[in-house]
Enzyme design. Structure first.
Site, PDB file in Angstrom:
ATOM      1  N   HIS A 255      39.370  32.910  45.643  1.00 28.49           N
ATOM      2  CA  HIS A 255      38.376  33.140  46.551  1.00 28.49           C
ATOM      3  C   HIS A 255      38.674  33.492  47.861  1.00 28.49           C
ATOM      4  O   HIS A 255      39.216  32.733  48.633  1.00 28.49           O
ATOM      5  CB  HIS A 255      37.538  31.710  46.564  1.00 28.49           C
TER       6      HIS A 255
ATOM      7  N   ASP B  47      37.616  33.616  40.379  1.00 29.69           N
ATOM      8  CA  ASP B  47      37.080  32.852  41.789  1.00 29.69           C
ATOM      9  C   ASP B  47      36.761  31.287  41.317  1.00 29.69           C
ATOM     10  O   ASP B  47      35.711  31.048  40.504  1.00 29.69           O
ATOM     11  CB  ASP B  47      35.952  33.575  42.370  1.00 29.69           C
TER      12      ASP B  47
END
Length: 363
Positions: free
Chosen positions: A322, A291
């Site tokens: 993300h 992420d």
């Protein structure tokens, strides 16, 4: 599919492992470029939901005369969620802290609507076209407005299970609500997609400019509509001239004209996990190790919380970006299918426990 579930051993954890292990969501067609988290995120942000949903907006007046907006999703499979069946579970969708309702969140709402849920999006004060009737916005981890919205949904659907899903930085609000409310949260289960666990560290570390600047411009555009009203409480020129999300947050909530406070004091009241030990609702946090927004997993994931609390479950995948988690084929996001499977498994487990213990269903 290389996913790992980190949690404290329990009967619920075993049931969840079996249910997710059987789910096709974790074994479906994969994204062709798994090592490109930026592409995975942009794919979900730029792809519009299919089909395009219709939304029925409802404005809810709060105790201080402020307004939040509840957007009931309407699809080609039925009428507005507000008129669903009495036993249909209500799914509360919480966008990120900037109020941006992404295509991925809408797609999750449509998938839930197909499966018999009643999806509704919670929009904070002044976000996503919701009128700002008081010179006050909602701090990062202040669950007061969300609590009133949950109370309203419970009154409107008294016999339905109430569930919640948050996306990205919006998870700070949901996690703060679960910790502060404890066993009185009125929720049956919750899930967080790519959550931000440590708010202060996240603001201070800053995201890559590719992600921070679009969010910053989106927030400034929304705040500029209420520059006249906000001038009573904050320095609007400084606010609209902010060059980072931290500077904007600090100007908006710490450098106020009436009640200025320090950055440290602000986060003592708004850290998402400040009362995590009091949470009494199962929470699935679906995170990706790559992420780029949350930051390195070693510093940004509170692994000890998942090892010690029986209510927190971390589903960790090596790739996904993300709020991306893309896949080939219908649905485009395997995390949505995993979340809906999680809610199904939770309902099944609770029904089994009620039958085993002979407990009446809560009214």
């Amino acid at each position: 599919g290389h996913c790992r579930l980190l949690c404290k051993p329990s009967a619920l954890a075993q049931h969840l492992v079996r249910s997710l292990g059987r789910s096709a969501a974790l074994r479906g067609g994969r994204w062709p470029w798994p090592c490109w988290p930026q592409l995975q995120m942009l794919w979900q942000l730029l792809q519009p939901p299919e089909p395009e949903p219709v939304v029925a907006r409802e404005l809810l007046q709060l105790s201080d005369a402020g307004l939040v907006a509840l957007d009931w999703l309407v699809g080609p499979w039925g009428a507005a969620g507000g008129s669903g069946g009495v036993s249909s579970p209500v799914l509360l969708l919480i966008p990120n802290a900037a109020g941006k309702v992404s295509g991925g969140l809408l797609q999750l709402g449509l998938r839930a609507l197909e499966r018999g849920f009643i999806p509704v999006i919670f929009n904070r004060r002044g976000h996503n076209g919701c009128p700002l009737t008081t010179p006050r916005l909602q701090p990062f981890g202040d669950p007061g407005d969300l609590r009133e919205a949950v109370t309203y949904l419970r009154c409107r659907h008294p016999s339905a299970s109430l569930l919640a899903v948050s996306e990205g930085s919006g998870s700070g609000l949901l996690l703060a609500y679960l910790g502060e409310s404890g066993s009185s949260s009125r929720l049956a289960a919750a899930a967080c997609l790519s959550p931000i666990f440590r708010g202060r560290d996240w603001f201070e570390a800053r995201m890559p400019w590719l992600y921070e600047w679009p969010l910053l411009l989106h927030l400034k555009q929304g705040l500029s509509r209420y520059a006249g009203a906000l001038a009573e409480v904050v320095d609007v020129d400084r606010l609209l001239g902010s060059r980072s999300l931290r500077e904007l947050e600090e100007t908006l909530f710490c450098r106020t004209r009436s009640r200025p406070t320090s950055w440290e004091s602000y986060w003592e009241r708004n850290e998402p996990l400040r009362d995590a030990d009091e949470a009494a609702v199962p929470v699935l946090c679906l995170c990706s190790a790559d992420d780029p927004v949350r930051g390195p997993p070693g510093q940004s994931l509170p692994r000890e919380l998942f090892r010690s609390s029986p209510y927190f479950f971390l589903l960790l995948t090596p790739h996904g970006g993300h709020c991306g988690f893309p896949r080939r084929g219908p649905g485009r996001c395997w995390a949505h299918e995993a979340v809906l499977e999680y809610f199904r498994a939770m309902a099944e487990f609770l029904r089994t426990e009620e039958r085993r213990k002979g407990l009446p269903r809560p009214r």
